[in-house]
Design an enzyme around this catalytic site. Sequence first.
Site, PDB file in Angstrom:
ATOM      1  N   GLY A  78      87.646   9.818  -2.696  1.00 44.00           N
ATOM      2  CA  GLY A  78      86.958   9.308  -1.524  1.00 44.00           C
ATOM      3  C   GLY A  78      86.423  10.438  -0.656  1.00 44.00           C
ATOM      4  O   GLY A  78      86.437  11.600  -1.049  1.00 44.00           O
TER       5      GLY A  78
ATOM      6  N   LEU B 146      84.738  16.241   6.083  1.00 44.17           N
ATOM      7  CA  LEU B 146      85.418  17.486   5.709  1.00 44.17           C
ATOM      8  C   LEU B 146      85.237  17.785   4.229  1.00 44.17           C
ATOM      9  O   LEU B 146      85.300  18.929   3.816  1.00 44.17           O
ATOM     10  CB  LEU B 146      86.916  17.377   6.007  1.00 44.17           C
ATOM     11  CG  LEU B 146      87.337  17.322   7.467  1.00 44.17           C
ATOM     12  CD1 LEU B 146      88.822  17.040   7.585  1.00 44.17           C
ATOM     13  CD2 LEU B 146      87.008  18.634   8.166  1.00 44.17           C
ATOM     14  N   GLY B 147      85.045  16.765   3.448  1.00 42.76           N
ATOM     15  CA  GLY B 147      84.869  16.990   2.020  1.00 42.76           C
ATOM     16  C   GLY B 147      84.818  15.684   1.257  1.00 42.76           C
ATOM     17  O   GLY B 147      85.104  14.626   1.805  1.00 42.76           O
ATOM     18  N   ARG B 148      84.432  15.787   0.005  1.00 43.62           N
ATOM     19  CA  ARG B 148      84.365  14.628  -0.865  1.00 43.62           C
ATOM     20  C   ARG B 148      85.127  14.913  -2.129  1.00 43.62           C
ATOM     21  O   ARG B 148      85.111  16.045  -2.614  1.00 43.62           O
ATOM     22  CB  ARG B 148      82.914  14.357  -1.276  1.00 43.62           C
ATOM     23  CG  ARG B 148      82.160  13.502  -0.307  1.00 43.62           C
ATOM     24  CD  ARG B 148      80.681  13.541  -0.614  1.00 43.62           C
ATOM     25  NE  ARG B 148      79.962  13.033   0.536  1.00 43.62           N
ATOM     26  CZ  ARG B 148      79.418  11.823   0.593  1.00 43.62           C
ATOM     27  NH1 ARG B 148      79.493  11.017  -0.434  1.00 43.62           N
ATOM     28  NH2 ARG B 148      78.804  11.438   1.682  1.00 43.62           N
ATOM     29  N   GLY B 149      85.796  13.939  -2.646  1.00 45.25           N
ATOM     30  CA  GLY B 149      86.484  14.132  -3.908  1.00 45.25           C
ATOM     31  C   GLY B 149      86.354  12.885  -4.742  1.00 45.25           C
ATOM     32  O   GLY B 149      85.645  11.943  -4.374  1.00 45.25           O
TER      33      GLY B 149
ATOM     34  N   VAL C 124      86.567  12.559   2.924  1.00 50.99           N
ATOM     35  CA  VAL C 124      87.542  12.914   3.952  1.00 50.99           C
ATOM     36  C   VAL C 124      86.822  13.256   5.250  1.00 50.99           C
ATOM     37  O   VAL C 124      85.816  13.978   5.246  1.00 50.99           O
ATOM     38  CB  VAL C 124      88.405  14.110   3.493  1.00 50.99           C
ATOM     39  CG1 VAL C 124      89.464  14.434   4.532  1.00 50.99           C
ATOM     40  CG2 VAL C 124      89.051  13.811   2.152  1.00 50.99           C
TER      41      VAL C 124
ATOM     42  N   ASP D  22      95.662  15.867 -10.831  1.00 53.95           N
ATOM     43  CA  ASP D  22      94.410  16.528 -10.485  1.00 53.95           C
ATOM     44  C   ASP D  22      94.699  17.810  -9.711  1.00 53.95           C
ATOM     45  O   ASP D  22      94.213  18.009  -8.609  1.00 53.95           O
ATOM     46  CB  ASP D  22      93.508  15.580  -9.693  1.00 53.95           C
ATOM     47  CG  ASP D  22      92.041  16.033  -9.725  1.00 53.95           C
ATOM     48  OD1 ASP D  22      91.711  16.952 -10.509  1.00 53.95           O
ATOM     49  OD2 ASP D  22      91.242  15.486  -8.945  1.00 53.95           O
TER      50      ASP D  22
END
Length: 760
Positions: free
Chosen positions: A479, A473-476, A481, A588
Amino acid sequence: MEILLFLVSLSLLASLLPISSASSHVLSQGTSLSVGNPEDVLVSPNGVFSAGFYPIGANAYSFAIWFSKPSCTSNCTVVWMANRDFPVNGKNSKLLMKRGGNMVLTDAGKSTAWSTDTVSLSPTELLLRNTGNLVLQNKDNVSLWQSFDTPTDTLLPTQHLTKNIPLVSSRSQTNSSSGFYWLFFDSDNLIKLMYDGPEVTSLYWPDPWLQDWDTGRFTYNSSRTASFDSRGMFTSSDIFTFKSADFGEILQRRLVLDSDGNLRMYSRGFNSSTWIVTWQAMSHPCRIHGTCGPNSLCSYNPITGRKCSCIPGYKIKDASDWSYGCEPEFSLICDNDTEVGFLQLIRSEFYGYDYGFHPNYTIQDCRKLCLELCGCKGFQYKLGSGNCLPKSVLLNGRQTKSQENGTLKFMLWFAVALGGLEILIILFVWCFLIGFHNNPDKDTEGYHIAATGFRRFTYSELKIATRNFSEELGRGAGGIVYKATLSDNRTAAIKKLYVADHQIDAEFLAEVSTIGKVNHMNLIETWGYCAEGKHKLLVYEYMEHGSLAENLNTETLDWQKRFEIAVGTARGLAYLHEECLEWVLHCDVKPQNILLDSQYNPKVSDFGLSKLLKRGDHDPSNFSKIRGTRGYMAPEWVSNLPITSKVDVYSYGILLLEIVTGKNPAMSVPVMQGSGEMQVERLVSWARNKKNGADHGNGLWVEELVDPRLQGEFDKAKMEILVTVAVALQCVEEDKDARPTMSKVVEFLVSQDEIHTQAQ
Ligand SMILES: *[C@@H]1O[C@H](CO)[C@@H](O)[C@H](O)[C@H]1NC(C)=O
Ligand SMILES: *[C@@H]1O[C@H](CO)[C@@H](O)[C@H](O)[C@H]1NC(C)=O
Ligand SMILES: *[C@@H]1O[C@H](CO)[C@@H](O)[C@H](O)[C@H]1NC(C)=O
Ligand SMILES: *[C@@H]1O[C@H](CO)[C@@H](O)[C@H](O)[C@H]1NC(C)=O
Ligand SMILES: *[C@@H]1O[C@H](CO)[C@@H](O)[C@H](O)[C@H]1NC(C)=O
Ligand SMILES: *[C@@H]1O[C@H](CO)[C@@H](O)[C@H](O)[C@H]1NC(C)=O
Ligand SMILES: *[C@@H]1O[C@H](CO)[C@@H](O)[C@H](O)[C@H]1NC(C)=O
């Protein structure tokens, strides 16, 4: 007659040298039976029983008696063992009829595995009688010892169960050593079945909740003896009697306390090799205590048989032996800080181990009582009467059928702490609800306490839920997701954290417990976590519309949604800073971390991770490394000033400007200057200048600021409020002390909105 004469002459010789005697029913003094010689067997005169060395394991033998008619070679029905717990070696082991009257079983020619400890001045002999009784007697026919006095797990017709010697089951079908079940006479003179396990002891037959007089037993005959005859009639001195299903026929019969804890009578024809059960004490196998061990549930199906399973939060202790039950995957600590949630497990019941009986309790009172009792693992609650039974041990758990007679019997709740090591984490309480008569739908009625569910997941569980981490679903910074479907069909977002290998579980769990306690409509809900070695994961609710960042670049967000997102985000952050149990800095705040649900309600995500992602320094005023995203970071990050909640206020101010203008500060002004001051100031000063210009009469400043994607369609007053909050309220002031708190921001947004709405 010839054999007897032969034996007599042998016994004369035997006083000079010990020799073996084969296939007879008498063994004389001085002779022995040897393990290595298959012929060394005593056979009863009628041939029904044999006594000799019987293999009970690899190179392990027991001196035993078994049924030998019809003849059997390896799979014989053993009725007695001399040394069930001390098997002897397959070489040089012997049963010796010693002079002086003692009978001794030696292991490999050396140690004594078993003996009768008998003494006789006159010569003795050992006989195997037609009943299956092995008798050591002297020449006056006086019995010194007999196997019928020391039963193992079997009674034969005419053999008596007596006051001091119980029947003890075998450990398992394949292991004949002493097991956990006893048939015995208790001190009230009643014959009972008892589970005597490694940790607990409990009676289960007759029904333990019945008073002695209700069982139809008689407590005043202290002779304490019970036996049955070859027609199948059992009688006991406590007046308990039964007749086998085939009562009357003369057959081979035996009464056995089986390794599953049930007492059964078996019979077979003299020529048949198959035993038939003609009576049993327990008709519900799951009512036998101890079957599945502690913290587990027994279920029974006539076709598939009996099955054990651990209750949630527990894992099996010894996969090869259910009698050890299940052990918690957490440590339960008794204190007032531990949080409690509830889960319902339907149609289940545990028996016994109550902290008293408390009638007329409400379910809330019962729950409270359990929480106040330090050892309480849960409670059983009976609807209607309000009977409350807090439990100290979760034993004898079983699943009941909904068709079972009687209406609702009990509700059961169990407290289980989830967490790890010495760190206390979230306390869970499971609610076990017993079936309603003929109305299974009602199970969901009444006390449906859903999981307020912060729980521990296993890595394999999450691997399955994410289909091996296939849908990203995504990266941040924290980590990656992944999208997941949990076993209860909830859609979840699972974040696989980048954490240092040396991350200590205890620290992780402490952090995670903080996150788990946070609960606000504008904060993402955390459902649980996984901590297995290097795998550290968090399980969140899934948000349909993704992040604010994704939506700001599209035309989905009209001015109204934007305003509500701004207010919701402020509320979430204010709660984090000031209202929730532990002070949590987000550190953040940015559009990527504001998620939108199906109604575009904002929820702040990624909070509480600031400590997780950098080790070594837990003091929020003294972070050793910078966390945050360029463009949204407050000046104090780069100027060695203490980090406080005001860093989030700054980032929030930038976020507001982005919501209004659609301009990404990180993209438009990416350069960090030597002074450490960020050029994000350009977006801020641009907005500030427009606003200040407005103070000098330029009414068009809002139009000039607002995102062109709104195509002029917006509520000017509301957009003005947002910019005012960002700029006029100095969220983005360089001096942190000049910035308002998040709760002040919420207060202002809400009050301005009300003034404005009333004015309309
Ligand atoms: C031994 O007997 C048991 C039950 O009487 C049976 O289930 C098993 O199959 C038999 N084993 C052999 C090897 O005959
Ligand atoms: C012992 O019993 C046997 C067989 O029943 C009998 O023949 C013998 O006479 C008995 N001996 C004594 C001393 O009673
Ligand atoms: C039988 O059970 C006993 C007691 O649990 C154990 O010590 C022994 O090793 C077992 N024997 C076999 C052959 O599994
Ligand atoms: C006690 O039980 C024994 C064995 O069942 C019986 O023989 C005896 O008569 C009983 N005694 C009384 C007082 O009931
Ligand atoms: C057992 O079988 C044998 C022959 O196989 C027969 O002679 C005998 O009568 C049978 N015994 C019984 C008790 O049925
Ligand atoms: C929990 O709180 C109660 C009342 O506030 C207090 O009496 C009790 O001692 C506390 N127990 C523990 C373990 O802290
Ligand atoms: C339970 O409460 C009811 C009504 O409050 C009362 O009539 C009854 O006597 C109570 N029963 C017990 C066992 O205390």
